[in-house]
Design an enzyme around this catalytic site. Structure first.
Site, PDB file in Angstrom:
ATOM      1  N   TYR A 137      95.720  69.690 -33.104  1.00 50.54           N
ATOM      2  CA  TYR A 137      95.426  68.997 -31.844  1.00 50.54           C
ATOM      3  C   TYR A 137      96.241  67.701 -31.792  1.00 50.54           C
ATOM      4  O   TYR A 137      95.726  66.616 -31.533  1.00 50.54           O
ATOM      5  CB  TYR A 137      93.925  68.689 -31.725  1.00 50.54           C
ATOM      6  CG  TYR A 137      93.030  69.853 -32.045  1.00 50.54           C
ATOM      7  CD1 TYR A 137      92.655  70.764 -31.067  1.00 50.54           C
ATOM      8  CD2 TYR A 137      92.545  70.046 -33.346  1.00 50.54           C
ATOM      9  CE1 TYR A 137      91.836  71.845 -31.364  1.00 50.54           C
ATOM     10  CE2 TYR A 137      91.724  71.126 -33.656  1.00 50.54           C
ATOM     11  CZ  TYR A 137      91.376  72.013 -32.657  1.00 50.54           C
ATOM     12  OH  TYR A 137      90.570  73.079 -32.970  1.00 50.54           O
ATOM     13  N   ASP A 147      99.690  71.763 -30.460  1.00 51.47           N
ATOM     14  CA  ASP A 147      98.896  71.370 -29.297  1.00 51.47           C
ATOM     15  C   ASP A 147      99.118  72.416 -28.201  1.00 51.47           C
ATOM     16  O   ASP A 147     100.161  73.071 -28.156  1.00 51.47           O
ATOM     17  CB  ASP A 147      99.290  69.985 -28.794  1.00 51.47           C
ATOM     18  CG  ASP A 147      98.190  69.341 -27.944  1.00 51.47           C
ATOM     19  OD1 ASP A 147      97.427  68.536 -28.495  1.00 51.47           O
ATOM     20  OD2 ASP A 147      98.105  69.673 -26.751  1.00 51.47           O
ATOM     21  N   ASP A 150      91.732  66.494 -34.862  1.00 52.02           N
ATOM     22  CA  ASP A 150      91.197  65.586 -33.843  1.00 52.02           C
ATOM     23  C   ASP A 150      90.885  66.434 -32.611  1.00 52.02           C
ATOM     24  O   ASP A 150      91.583  66.366 -31.599  1.00 52.02           O
ATOM     25  CB  ASP A 150      92.223  64.492 -33.525  1.00 52.02           C
ATOM     26  CG  ASP A 150      91.676  63.434 -32.571  1.00 52.02           C
ATOM     27  OD1 ASP A 150      90.463  63.486 -32.263  1.00 52.02           O
ATOM     28  OD2 ASP A 150      92.460  62.576 -32.127  1.00 52.02           O
ATOM     29  N   CYS A 157      85.082  62.856 -31.715  1.00 52.77           N
ATOM     30  CA  CYS A 157      84.695  62.073 -30.539  1.00 52.77           C
ATOM     31  C   CYS A 157      83.338  62.530 -30.017  1.00 52.77           C
ATOM     32  O   CYS A 157      82.921  62.129 -28.932  1.00 52.77           O
ATOM     33  CB  CYS A 157      85.756  62.183 -29.446  1.00 52.77           C
ATOM     34  SG  CYS A 157      86.025  63.870 -28.840  1.00 52.77           S
ATOM     35  N   GLN A 217      95.096  57.762 -26.733  1.00 52.32           N
ATOM     36  CA  GLN A 217      93.822  57.047 -26.757  1.00 52.32           C
ATOM     37  C   GLN A 217      93.832  55.878 -25.764  1.00 52.32           C
ATOM     38  O   GLN A 217      94.855  55.214 -25.584  1.00 52.32           O
ATOM     39  CB  GLN A 217      93.541  56.520 -28.160  1.00 52.32           C
ATOM     40  CG  GLN A 217      93.316  57.605 -29.202  1.00 52.32           C
ATOM     41  CD  GLN A 217      91.933  58.234 -29.119  1.00 52.32           C
ATOM     42  OE1 GLN A 217      91.088  57.838 -28.316  1.00 52.32           O
ATOM     43  NE2 GLN A 217      91.695  59.230 -29.960  1.00 52.32           N
TER      44      GLN A 217
END
Length: 464
Positions: free
Chosen positions: A324, A345, A393, A420, A295
Site C-alpha cells: 500500500y 499500490d 499501511d 489508521c 498524509q
C-alpha cells in the site's frame, strides 16, 4: 380477573423526549456515552463525568442517540472550542488536548479488549505522540461547493448524517493558504458565472474544490472536481488566482459526473501550471499529483515515519516490501539502508509518482508495481521473491484474509503495521499473532481535534 402485563425491564424512549444523563465515557467516534435506565445513550459533544440534558433524536431497541441541550455539571477537561461549526473533523475540539491524547490510546485498548488477540493483556501500549500546536495542520481541504437559495456560492463540509452544507470561511485545523484559495476561487466563480453542482437536479459544473499545500516547498495545487467537462472561463480564473497566489503552481480539473459518494473521477486534466506539487520529508522529495494519497499532517507524518524506521531497523542488503505504498513515502523514507525496496499500490498515478519520487531523490534501490496487494504478493511468491522486512499501511478496512495468509506463509523477520483504524488492527492481530508477538503499539495523533488515531505496531516473528 384481568392478567397484569409482566414488566420486561426494557426502556422505551420517544424521539423528541428530553432526558438527563450522566456521561460515563467516550465512544470510538468521540461521542459521550451514558445510560438511561440501563439503555445506552450516545450524545455527541458530551464528556465523561458530565451530567447533561439531552433530547432523543433516534430510538432503537438496544440504544438511543440524543442531541446535547444543556451541560448541567461540566467536566474539568472541557475547553472552549476554536470552531463552532456542526461538522465532522472537530468532534473533540471541546476536550483539552492532553485528554484527547489519553482518549486515543484508550480507543486502541478498547479494540484490543474487544477482539482479544492472544497475549493482548501484555502488549506494551505506549502514550500517544501528540503535537506542540494541535491546529493548522491539515495540508488539504476538500470542500463541497453549492449555491444557496439567495444565489450565494458556499464551500464547506456537511453536517453529520445529513446533506446540509455548512459554509466554512474559517476552520482552525486547516492551513490558512488552502482556505484563502478556496474563498478567492468562490469569488471568481461568481464573477465569471460558473455554476455550482445541484444534487437535486444533477446539473451544474463544480462539485468540489480541493486544495493541497506542501509544507516544505509552500507550493499549492487547486483541483476543480466537476460534473461537466467544460468549465466556463477556467483559464481566466486560473490566471487571476495565480496573480494573487504565486504559491499556486498547479490548477487541475477532475471529471466526476453524476451522483456519487466518491470525491474523484478517473479523468484528470491540467488547466494551468504543473500536474503536481512537491513535498519533502527529511531529505526525500515527493511529487504529488491530484489524486495521489499523502498524509494530511506532514509534521506528524515525519514523527510516524521515524517510528517506522526505528521499528524496522533495516540492515544493509535486506529486502523491504512497502505494501500500500502510495507515492512511495514510507519505503523511500525508511528504506535507504535496504538492499531493495519493493512497493505496490492499486492507483496507477501513485505508482507513477512513486517512481518519479525515487528518481528525484536519487534513490535507485526501488521497484514499484501497480496492483492489489494480495495479487502482487501472490505474483512475487510464485516467482520465488523473498523479503526480509515488511511494512503495511492499509486503508481503514485493514488487511484482507488473503494478504494475511501470504504474510504468514512468507514470515518476514521484521514486520511493521501502520494502522489508521484500531478496530481493524485488533481484528487483524487475532490472525497475525499466530506467528508474531506484538512488541509494542505506538499511538500517534495525526488528526488533533478528531476521534481518529493512528498507530505504529512492531511485530516480532516467534522462533519455530
Amino acid at each position: 380477573m384481568m392478567q397484569q402485563k409482566k414488566f420486561t425491564g426494557k426502556v422505551y424512549l420517544k424521539k423528541g423526549q428530553t432526558i438527563h444523563v450522566k456521561i460515563k465515557r467516550l465512544g470510538i467516534n468521540g461521542e459521550g456515552i451514558g445510560y438511561y435506565k440501563k439503555k445506552i445513550i450516545f450524545i455527541p459533544g458530551a464528556l465523561p463525568k458530565e451530567f447533561v440534558k439531552a433530547k432523543i433524536t433516534e430510538s432503537n431497541r438496544n440504544y438511543a442517540k440524543a442531541k446535547l441541550l444543556e451541560i448541567v455539571e461540566k467536566s474539568s477537561q472541557r475547553v472552549n472550542p476554536a470552531d463552532h461549526y456542526d461538522v465532522g473533523g472537530i468532534e473533540l475540539e471541546h476536550l483539552n488536548y492532553d485528554a484527547q491524547l489519553d482518549f486515543k490510546r484508550d480507543v486502541i485498548l478498547q479494540a484490543l479488549e474487544k477482539f482479544k488477540p492472544r497475549g493482548y493483556e501484555k502488549i506494551e501500549l505506549r502514550k500517544t505522540i501528540g503535537m506542540d500546536d494541535p491546529y493548522h495542520y491539515r495540508n488539504k481541504a476538500a470542500f463541497q461547493v453549492r449555491m444557496t437559495k439567495t444565489g450565494k456560492l458556499i464551500a464547506g463540509l456537511y453536517k453529520p448524517e445529513s446533506h446540509h452544507l455548512v459554509d466554512l470561511p474559517t476552520f482552525e485545523t486547516q492551513r490558512k493558504l488552502t482556505l484563502e484559495i478556496i474563498r478567492k476561487t468562490l469569488a471568481l466563480m461568481e464573477k465569471w458565472h460558473v455554476c455550482a453542482y445541484d444534487e437535486r437536479t444533477n446539473k451544474g459544473t463544480v462539485k468540489t474544490l480541493v486544495v493541497r499545500e506542501a509544507f516544505a516547498t509552500k507550493e499549492a495545487q487547486l483541483v476543480f472536481v466537476t460534473n461537466e467537462r467544460f468549465i466556463a472561463h477556467a483559464s481566466e480564473i486560473a490566471a487571476e488566482l495565480r496573480n494573487e497566489f504565486p504559491q499556486l503552481v498547479s490548477v487541475m480539473q477532475n471529471y466526476n459526473p453524476g451522483k456519487t459518494s466518491l470525491v474523484y473521477g478517473d479523468e484528470t486534466t491540467r488547466i494551468f501550471g504543473r500536474d503536481y506539487i512537491i513535498e519533502k520529508l527529511g531529505d526525500v522529495s515527493f511529487k504529488l499529483s491530484a489524486r495521489a494519497f499523502f498524509q494530511m499532517n506532514p509534521i506528524q507524518t515525519k514523527k510516524m515515519y521515524d517510528e517506522v524506521k526505528q521499528a524496522l531497523n533495516l540492515k544493509q542488503g535486506e529486502i523491504l516490501v512497502d505494501a500500500y505504498c502510495g507515492v512511495g513515502t514510507i519505503g523511500l523514507y525508511c528504506g535507504k539502508e535496504a538492499g531493495l525496496v519493493l512497493g505496490m499500490d492499486v492507483i496507477s498515478e501513485a505508482i507513477a509518482d512513486a517512481k518519479e519520487n525515487a528518481a528525484m531523490s536519487g534513490i535507485k534501490n526501488v521497484v514499484y508495481e501497480e496492483g492489489d496487494a494480495k495479487e502482487i504478493f501472490a505474483k512475487w511468491e510464485k516467482a520465488g521473491q523473498k523479503f526480509d522486512a515488511l511494512v503495511v499501511d492499509p486503508p481503514r478496512t485493514g488487511l484482507d484474509d488473503e494478504t494475511i495468509e501470504v504474510i504468514l506463509r512468507n514470515k518476514p523477520k521484521k514486520f511493521v503495521y501502520v494502522s489508521c483504524n484500531p478496530s481493524t488492527l485488533a481484528r487483524n492481530l487475532v490472525s497475525l499473532v499466530s506467528k508474531y508477538d506484538v512488541s509494542y503499539i505506538q499511538p500517534i495523533d495525526m488528526f488533533p481535534q478528531t476521534a481518529r488515531t493512528e498507530a505504529v505496531v512492531k511485530l516480532d516473528l516467534r522462533p519455530e
